[in-house]
Scaffold this active site. Structure first.
Site, mmCIF file in Angstrom:
data_model
loop_
_atom_site.group_PDB
_atom_site.id
_atom_site.type_symbol
_atom_site.label_atom_id
_atom_site.label_comp_id
_atom_site.label_asym_id
_atom_site.label_seq_id
_atom_site.Cartn_x
_atom_site.Cartn_y
_atom_site.Cartn_z
ATOM 1 N N GLN A 92 40.807 -19.285 3.606
ATOM 2 C CA GLN A 92 39.992 -20.230 4.677
ATOM 3 C C GLN A 92 38.606 -20.056 4.667
ATOM 4 O O GLN A 92 37.631 -20.348 4.798
ATOM 5 C CB GLN A 92 40.269 -19.152 5.798
ATOM 6 C CG GLN A 92 41.294 -19.317 7.075
ATOM 7 C CD GLN A 92 41.708 -20.873 6.309
ATOM 8 O OE1 GLN A 92 40.814 -21.547 6.929
ATOM 9 N NE2 GLN A 92 43.983 -21.275 6.868
ATOM 10 N N SER A 93 37.935 -20.403 3.149
ATOM 11 C CA SER A 93 37.520 -21.001 2.035
ATOM 12 C C SER A 93 36.358 -21.865 2.962
ATOM 13 O O SER A 93 36.944 -23.583 3.125
ATOM 14 C CB SER A 93 37.011 -20.476 1.192
ATOM 15 O OG SER A 93 35.265 -20.899 0.474
ATOM 16 N N ASN A 94 35.128 -22.122 3.940
ATOM 17 C CA ASN A 94 34.276 -23.052 4.369
ATOM 18 C C ASN A 94 33.743 -23.774 3.209
ATOM 19 O O ASN A 94 33.659 -25.193 2.817
ATOM 20 C CB ASN A 94 33.661 -22.311 5.043
ATOM 21 C CG ASN A 94 34.324 -21.868 6.350
ATOM 22 O OD1 ASN A 94 34.237 -22.292 7.347
ATOM 23 N ND2 ASN A 94 33.819 -20.715 6.399
ATOM 24 N N CYS A 115 34.981 -23.839 -0.263
ATOM 25 C CA CYS A 115 35.891 -24.822 -0.622
ATOM 26 C C CYS A 115 36.419 -25.680 0.319
ATOM 27 O O CYS A 115 36.473 -26.710 -0.704
ATOM 28 C CB CYS A 115 37.550 -24.119 -1.056
ATOM 29 S SG CYS A 115 37.333 -22.662 -2.080
#
Ligand SMILES: *Cc1c(COP(=O)(O)O)cnc(C)c1O
Length: 330
Positions: free
Chosen positions: A73-75, A77
């Site tokens: 859930q990387s912002n 990325c």
């Protein structure tokens, strides 16, 4: 200073808003919020400011592909994938964990931007897989550019040095800036901007997942290196960096009462959305500091909303946000 390559796609300046109802509820200092959740680029967040410099550097290097890594859930990325789409790069994301059945939250958006994925089940393998992915892309003639974790290198950190200049032009006298810190680029930029542009308040990072000693060493080194790009070398030492690791014991991305209460209070008293992983934890730490009398009466505290709201719609956090038993983000 003007020669630093930079693309302009962020919606700046981001607004500063008062939070009178939350301040009254907490009986604490005067609270304000800097809305870096409104920076633009695919739902905004702090990575937009960094990517203005990082993508410009990639273009200047003749790159054709952006490669980066992060959590599912990387912002970072998500925003890198959006920037890649906007400027015509291919994008490869090395994500930690197993490929989920349901695409939700940031991971859903990554797919819409056309990113390709490499999943790494074991976190210990992440560095190796990232390097292999990069080398393979190079061998395939894709001219890859590696965007570091969180966009946190001296180039990316510049985004937050200039954010302090922007903040100072907005005329709020703040005693404190409080924000979530993890890979350190935001923190380093703010510390550098504080010195380069003359912010008289204090800059306090609430750690999301790293120890205080690591942050102090890493952020000071990063700020020192980034200062050279501004044309004046400033020396930063670990003791120049304020950080607390008192709120990250649960581990990265684990939703506890601390984050849940912060998300709920900001929503209920100000109509502002935080996220479960970063701003929820940082604001939870700030609320605890307010309750324990850390800030002096009459002080003004600016909370920097670094974004992350797409994770509110990630399957792994949905039940936990409402306080359903047994749901803790894992
Ligand atoms: C990445 C991120 C942070 C942490 O910023 P760093 O520069 O990596 O320390 C804070 N908040 C949100 C929402 C983020 O996505």
């Amino acid at each position: 200073m003007n020669q630093i390559p930079r693309l302009k796609f962020a919606q700046l300046p981001t607004p500063i808003e008062a939070m009178p109802r939350l301040s009254t509820h907490l009986g604490g200092p005067r609270l304000f919020i800097k809305r870096d959740d409104l920076t633009g680029l695919a739902l905004g967040g702090n990575k937009t400011r960094k990517l203005e410099f990082l993508v410009a550097e990639a273009q200047a290097n003749g790159a054709k592909t952006l490669i980066t890594a992060g959590a599912l859930q990387s912002n970072h990325c998500r925003q890198t994938a959006a920037a890649a789409a906007k400027y015509g790069f291919e994008c490869i994301l090395v994500l930690s964990g197993t490929k989920p059945d349901a695409p939700t939250g940031n991971y859903l958006l990554d797919s819409l931007f056309g990113a390709k994925f490499v999943f790494v089940e074991n976190r210990a393998d992440r560095e190796r897989v990232l390097k292999e992915t990069f080398d393979q892309a190079w061998a395939d003639g894709k001219r890859p550019y590696l965007v570091p974790y969180g966009g946190s290198n001296p180039t990316g950190a510049l985004g937050y040095a200039f954010a302090v200049q922007e903040f100072l032009s907005q005329g709020l006298e703040a005693d404190w800036m409080v924000f979530g810190t993890s890979s350190g680029g935001t923190h380093a930029g703010l510390v550098l901007g504080q010195r380069a542009f003359g912010f008289n308040g204090k800059v306090l990072g609430v750690s999301i997942d790293e120890t205080e000693s690591w942050l102090k060493a890493h952020v000071s080194a990063l700020a020192t290196e980034a200062s050279q790009r501004l044309g004046t070398r400033f020396e930063f030492h670990p003791e120049d960096v304020l950080a607390t690791d008192a709120y990250c014991q649960a581990g990265y991305g684990v939703l506890t009462d601390l984050e849940r209460e912060a998300v709920q209070l900001f929503a209920k008293y100000e109509g502002i959305l935080l996220d479960p992983v970063y701003t929820g934890r940082a604001a939870g730490g700030m609320i605890d500091l307010i309750r324990s009398g850390f800030f002096k009466p009459g002080e003004t505290v600016l909370f920097w909303n670094t974004g992350g709201q797409p994770a509110l719609f990630a399957e792994m956090y949905q039940m936990g946000l409402l306080g359903q038993p047994g749901a803790n983000g894992l």
